[in-house]
Every structure is written in structure tokens, then in C-alpha cells.
Design an enzyme around this catalytic site. Structure first.
Site, PDB file in Angstrom:
ATOM      1  N   GLY A  91     -21.090  11.934  17.924  1.00 38.02           N
ATOM      2  CA  GLY A  91     -22.308  12.740  18.080  1.00 38.02           C
ATOM      3  C   GLY A  91     -23.512  12.012  17.517  1.00 38.02           C
ATOM      4  O   GLY A  91     -23.399  11.348  16.489  1.00 38.02           O
ATOM      5  N   THR A 146     -23.823  11.324  10.975  1.00 44.04           N
ATOM      6  CA  THR A 146     -23.421  12.620  11.544  1.00 44.04           C
ATOM      7  C   THR A 146     -24.181  13.703  10.779  1.00 44.04           C
ATOM      8  O   THR A 146     -24.382  13.562   9.573  1.00 44.04           O
ATOM      9  CB  THR A 146     -21.894  12.849  11.439  1.00 44.04           C
ATOM     10  OG1 THR A 146     -21.622  14.236  11.687  1.00 44.04           O
ATOM     11  CG2 THR A 146     -21.331  12.499  10.079  1.00 44.04           C
ATOM     12  N   ARG A 171     -18.297   9.276  23.584  1.00 49.62           N
ATOM     13  CA  ARG A 171     -16.934   9.469  23.089  1.00 49.62           C
ATOM     14  C   ARG A 171     -16.033   8.809  24.125  1.00 49.62           C
ATOM     15  O   ARG A 171     -16.270   8.931  25.318  1.00 49.62           O
ATOM     16  CB  ARG A 171     -16.623  10.956  22.947  1.00 49.62           C
ATOM     17  CG  ARG A 171     -17.595  11.662  21.994  1.00 49.62           C
ATOM     18  CD  ARG A 171     -17.133  13.047  21.663  1.00 49.62           C
ATOM     19  NE  ARG A 171     -18.197  13.858  21.102  1.00 49.62           N
ATOM     20  CZ  ARG A 171     -18.470  13.930  19.800  1.00 49.62           C
ATOM     21  NH1 ARG A 171     -17.771  13.233  18.922  1.00 49.62           N
ATOM     22  NH2 ARG A 171     -19.447  14.703  19.359  1.00 49.62           N
ATOM     23  N   ASP A 185     -19.687  15.501   6.585  1.00 50.36           N
ATOM     24  CA  ASP A 185     -18.260  15.740   6.352  1.00 50.36           C
ATOM     25  C   ASP A 185     -17.459  14.468   6.131  1.00 50.36           C
ATOM     26  O   ASP A 185     -16.267  14.409   6.397  1.00 50.36           O
ATOM     27  CB  ASP A 185     -17.666  16.521   7.540  1.00 50.36           C
ATOM     28  CG  ASP A 185     -17.812  15.775   8.861  1.00 50.36           C
ATOM     29  OD1 ASP A 185     -18.546  14.772   8.894  1.00 50.36           O
ATOM     30  OD2 ASP A 185     -17.208  16.196   9.858  1.00 50.36           O
ATOM     31  N   ASP A 214     -23.108  16.551  10.067  1.00 48.35           N
ATOM     32  CA  ASP A 214     -22.200  17.492   9.397  1.00 48.35           C
ATOM     33  C   ASP A 214     -21.970  17.233   7.906  1.00 48.35           C
ATOM     34  O   ASP A 214     -21.465  18.088   7.202  1.00 48.35           O
ATOM     35  CB  ASP A 214     -20.833  17.496  10.095  1.00 48.35           C
ATOM     36  CG  ASP A 214     -20.920  18.078  11.494  1.00 48.35           C
ATOM     37  OD1 ASP A 214     -21.877  18.821  11.755  1.00 48.35           O
ATOM     38  OD2 ASP A 214     -20.030  17.790  12.319  1.00 48.35           O
ATOM     39  N   ARG A 238     -17.920  22.535  12.258  1.00 51.90           N
ATOM     40  CA  ARG A 238     -16.623  23.082  12.667  1.00 51.90           C
ATOM     41  C   ARG A 238     -15.629  23.060  11.509  1.00 51.90           C
ATOM     42  O   ARG A 238     -14.835  23.964  11.334  1.00 51.90           O
ATOM     43  CB  ARG A 238     -16.061  22.271  13.845  1.00 51.90           C
ATOM     44  CG  ARG A 238     -16.127  23.068  15.141  1.00 51.90           C
ATOM     45  CD  ARG A 238     -15.808  22.212  16.324  1.00 51.90           C
ATOM     46  NE  ARG A 238     -16.967  21.466  16.764  1.00 51.90           N
ATOM     47  CZ  ARG A 238     -16.960  20.197  17.155  1.00 51.90           C
ATOM     48  NH1 ARG A 238     -15.846  19.506  17.178  1.00 51.90           N
ATOM     49  NH2 ARG A 238     -18.067  19.616  17.534  1.00 51.90           N
ATOM     50  N   ASP A 298     -16.286  10.388  11.370  1.00 55.15           N
ATOM     51  CA  ASP A 298     -14.934   9.982  10.961  1.00 55.15           C
ATOM     52  C   ASP A 298     -14.104   9.443  12.129  1.00 55.15           C
ATOM     53  O   ASP A 298     -13.313   8.514  11.956  1.00 55.15           O
ATOM     54  CB  ASP A 298     -14.203  11.119  10.240  1.00 55.15           C
ATOM     55  CG  ASP A 298     -14.034  12.351  11.102  1.00 55.15           C
ATOM     56  OD1 ASP A 298     -14.897  12.592  11.970  1.00 55.15           O
ATOM     57  OD2 ASP A 298     -13.046  13.086  10.922  1.00 55.15           O
TER      58      ASP A 298
HETATM   59  P1  ATP Z   1     -19.018  13.334  15.042  1.00 52.96           P
HETATM   60  O1  ATP Z   1     -18.695  13.594  13.586  1.00 52.96           O
HETATM   61  O2  ATP Z   1     -20.455  13.465  15.317  1.00 52.96           O
HETATM   62  O3  ATP Z   1     -18.138  14.107  15.990  1.00 52.96           O
HETATM   63  P2  ATP Z   1     -17.287  11.065  15.366  1.00 52.96           P
HETATM   64  O4  ATP Z   1     -17.481   9.622  15.121  1.00 52.96           O
HETATM   65  O5  ATP Z   1     -16.286  11.776  14.484  1.00 52.96           O
HETATM   66  O6  ATP Z   1     -18.708  11.776  15.309  1.00 52.96           O
HETATM   67  P3  ATP Z   1     -15.456  11.211  17.624  1.00 52.96           P
HETATM   68  O7  ATP Z   1     -15.675  11.560  19.047  1.00 52.96           O
HETATM   69  O8  ATP Z   1     -14.420  11.946  16.855  1.00 52.96           O
HETATM   70  O9  ATP Z   1     -16.894  11.293  16.892  1.00 52.96           O
HETATM   71  O10 ATP Z   1     -15.086   9.658  17.548  1.00 52.96           O
HETATM   72  C1  ATP Z   1     -15.858   8.699  18.248  1.00 52.96           C
HETATM   73  C2  ATP Z   1     -14.965   7.825  19.068  1.00 52.96           C
HETATM   74  O11 ATP Z   1     -14.127   7.034  18.198  1.00 52.96           O
HETATM   75  C3  ATP Z   1     -13.968   8.538  19.961  1.00 52.96           C
HETATM   76  O12 ATP Z   1     -14.555   8.963  21.175  1.00 52.96           O
HETATM   77  C4  ATP Z   1     -12.922   7.452  20.205  1.00 52.96           C
HETATM   78  O13 ATP Z   1     -13.345   6.533  21.193  1.00 52.96           O
HETATM   79  C5  ATP Z   1     -12.910   6.709  18.861  1.00 52.96           C
HETATM   80  N1  ATP Z   1     -11.768   7.150  18.048  1.00 52.96           N
HETATM   81  C6  ATP Z   1     -11.626   8.282  17.362  1.00 52.96           C
HETATM   82  N2  ATP Z   1     -10.425   8.365  16.751  1.00 52.96           N
HETATM   83  C7  ATP Z   1      -9.758   7.228  17.101  1.00 52.96           C
HETATM   84  C8  ATP Z   1      -8.470   6.688  16.811  1.00 52.96           C
HETATM   85  N3  ATP Z   1      -7.608   7.326  16.026  1.00 52.96           N
HETATM   86  N4  ATP Z   1      -8.166   5.484  17.340  1.00 52.96           N
HETATM   87  C9  ATP Z   1      -9.030   4.816  18.126  1.00 52.96           C
HETATM   88  N5  ATP Z   1     -10.245   5.259  18.437  1.00 52.96           N
HETATM   89  C10 ATP Z   1     -10.623   6.454  17.937  1.00 52.96           C
END
Ligand code: ATP
Length: 329
Positions: A16, A131, A77, A135, A133, A177, A108
Site C-alpha cells: 500500500g 505504511t 502487490r 504496524d 498502519d 486491520r 511487512d
Molecule cells: P501494506 O502494509 O501497506 O499492506 P505490505 O508491504 O505489507 O504493505 P503486501 O501486499 O502484504 O503489502 O506485500 C507486498 C508484496 O510483497 C506482495 O504483493 C508480494 O509480492 C510480496 N510478498 C509478501 N509476502 C511475501 C512472501 N512471503 N514471499 C515473497 N513475497 C512476498
């Protein structure tokens, strides 16, 4: 230990978007220029990494960016990056472009992806927490959190005007969330009567008791801030129905703030924070660190292993809960 082998950095934003990501990219790019490193911007997070969607950036490429919300590199994503095949493709593109270090800005999930990739290919990666959040484990703040708080407080101030004019009860849903940080801090800042967060299930009965106490103390209107992930009801509309069906004389309205919380020009605090993390991320990669997130603990910049950062045991501040309880009496 300095890592003199690094000559070219790639920077991307993933997950995000959050206000201040542009300021972080700008700091990374300018810090590369300062340290005589080349820098490529990678578009659309891990999607662009797997497609080789790279563009060389220099200090002037990032002008007029610090005040802009979102991320000019775009974010995405990606399901494919979760697969070994996807990550192999990404590695090939990095080799082809002679990129030998990565800075990833995200949450994360982004760090989980970075951890998998870094370990598989022994590739130096530094993370920056971006982010709204707040978090992420191991850093007191994340980029965008402060701006989101200001947006939420501004919106609730407006809602309070109408709540007060009509003696209404407003339920305001804010993002979060799994983490109630936005709800708790913005709730205190906006003078909410009740704050519902995922970390603490108040329960329906106590919610009703609390509302009755509020009314008996002479309050004629109320604001309840509800975190997306709160467990009191299935969703905010169900909580509103429950209150209307259980208590008489309540005119309940629901506002879901949604994505307005993500956008907007970053606060000064987020701009400075993002700039600090960007500069320190490049310092870290030059020192030879990898597999770590750059964060801040007690105002000091720190390096936190990805494995710690993704632990997800971001604890809610009990002192803030106490302040919320006392000031909403
Ligand atoms: P936000 O907190 O705003 O949701 P985020 O970084 O947690 O941000 P995610 O969509 O959970 O957002 O993760 C970003 C991208 O990282 C995912 O779309 C995926 O491509 C990659 N990713 C997440 N987890 C894994 C994993 N365990 N192994 C490989 N790639 C991953």
C-alpha cells in the site's frame, strides 16, 4: 565493514502506498548521488522488478517530489513474486541492469518478500518502513503514519461539528486491520468518547455501558472511533445496528473514512522521517549491512533484521489507552 563492491542501487515502493514514500525515494536517490553510486528507480514494486521496468534516476530526477503524496514509482502487490520462479526472473533483471543492492520501501509483506529474495540470491537489501498502519515491529513509527493521523483528526473534527449540532452518535471507521495505532492516537487527538481497536475487544456489553455512562454524564453527542479490524461487531454497520436496537434515543450515523487516509501531502514530520531513513538506508548498504530494515527507536536510527521487523507483535501502547480512558470521561 565497508562494502566497496556496491556500485548501483535499485529502489522500489511496494504494498500500500503511504504519504512520504516520495520523500524517502528522493533521499535514497540523492544519497546515492552524494556517495557516487548509480541509482535506478524500479516501477510498480516487485511487478516491475520481475519485468525489468527500471529507469536511471539522478539528483534532479527527484525534484518537486518531497511534498507529493503517493509514490511516483507506483506500487503494486504481486502474486508472482511469492514464487521462486518470479524471484528468479527478478534476479535476472537485476543482474542484467548491474544493480548490486536494493532498497525496498513498504510494509511487512514487502519485507517478507525481501527476506526470501535476499536469502535465496545473497542479494543485499535494505528495507524502509512505509505504511500508514504503524504496524512494523522494531520501529517506533512508519512513513505515512503521522500524515494519516492528521487526516483522520481533520475529518473527525468536521464530523464532530455535525454530531454536536444534531445530538448524534457517530461511528467513524479508520484504517488498521491488525493494528489499532491510528484509531488510538487519532481518537485521543480528536477527543473520541470511545475507541475500538483490534488489540482489545471491549465487547458489546461494555460498549453499551460506556455509552450510557457518557449520556448520564451530560454528553449530548458522541464520536466512536472504530479500527477496521475491531472485533466488537462483524463490521461497523453491525455495531451501529446493535446500538440502535439496544439503546433508545440514539441517532446513529456511520462514516467510513477509507482511502482518504492514504493520500495527501505528507506532514513535515513524515518528510523529515522519510529523509532520515532514506539517507541511513544508503549508509547501511555502503557499510555492508543487508537483510535489515532501517527504523527509529527512541529517536535514534536503528537497523532491525527483517526477521524481527515482520514478527507482527506490534504492541499497543497501554499508556495511550489509559490517557484515552481518562480524557474521554
Ligand atoms: P501494506 O502494509 O501497506 O499492506 P505490505 O508491504 O505489507 O504493505 P503486501 O501486499 O502484504 O503489502 O506485500 C507486498 C508484496 O510483497 C506482495 O504483493 C508480494 O509480492 C510480496 N510478498 C509478501 N509476502 C511475501 C512472501 N512471503 N514471499 C515473497 N513475497 C512476498
Amino acid at each position: 565493514m565497508s562494502n566497496n563492491k556496491i556500485k548501483k542501487i535499485g529502489v522500489l515502493t511496494s504494498g500500500g502506498d503511504s504519504p512520504g514514500m516520495n520523500a524517502a525515494i528522493r533521499a535514497v536517490v540523492r544519497s546515492c548521488a552524494f556517495n557516487n553510486l548509480l541509482c535506478d528507480g524500479i516501477y510498480r514494486g516487485y511487478e516491475g522488478l520481475m519485468e525489468g521496468d527500471f529507469e536511471p534516476l539522478n539528483a534532479r530526477s527527484v525534484k518537486n517530489l518531497i511534498s507529493r503524496g503517493g509514490t511516483f514509482l507506483k506500487s503494486a502487490r504481486s502474486a508472482e513474486f511469492r514464487t521462486k520462479k518470479g524471484r528468479e526472473l527478478a534476479h535476472q533483471h537485476l543482474l542484467k541492469a548491474s544493480i548490486d543492492g536494493l532498497v525496498v520501501i513498504g510494509g511487512d509483506g514487502t519485507f517478507r518478500g525481501a527476506m526470501a529474495f535476499g536469502e535465496e540470491f545473497h542479494f543485499p537489501i535494505i528495507g524502509i518502513p512505509g505504511t500508514i498502519d504503524n504496524d512494523i515491529n522494531g520501529t517506533d513509527f512508519t512513513i505515512g503514519y503521522d500524515t494519516a493521523l492528521n487526516t483522520v483528526v481533520g475529518a473527525i473534527d468536521k464530523i464532530r461539528d455535525t454530531a454536536h449540532s444534531h445530538n448524534r452518535l457517530f461511528l467513524v471507521e479508520v484504517m488498521g486491520r491488525d493494528a489499532g495505532d491510528i484509531a488510538l492516537s487519532a481518537g485521543i487527538g480528536a477527543g473520541a468518547e470511545i475507541i475500538l481497536i483490534p488489540e482489545q475487544n471491549l465487547g458489546k456489553e461494555r460498549l453499551i455501558e460506556s455509552l450510557k455512562r457518557s449520556k448520564n454524564s451530560g454528553k449530548t453527542s458522541s464520536i466512536i472511533v472504530v479500527s477496521e479490524g475491531d472485533k466488537v461487531g462483524k463490521n461497523i454497520y453491525q455495531i451501529a445496528d446493535y446500538i440502535e436496537n439496544t439503546l433508545t434515543g440514539y441517532d446513529v450515523r456511520v462514516t467510513v473514512l477509507g482511502h482518504v487516509q492514504r493520500g495527501g501531502s505528507p506532514s513535515c514530520r513524515d518528510r523529515v522521517f522519510a529523509s532520515r531513513l532514506g539517507v541511513n538506508a544508503i549508509d547501511a548498504i555502503i557499510r555492508g549491512e543487508h537483510g535489515v530494515m532501517i527504523g527509529v527507536q527512541n529517536s535514534k536510527v536503528v537497523s532491525v533484521p527483517f526477521s524481527e521487523a515482520v514478527k507482527g507483535d506490534n504492541k499497543i501502547d497501554k499508556e495511550l489507552i489509559r490517557v484515552a480512558d481518562i480524557t474521554s470521561i
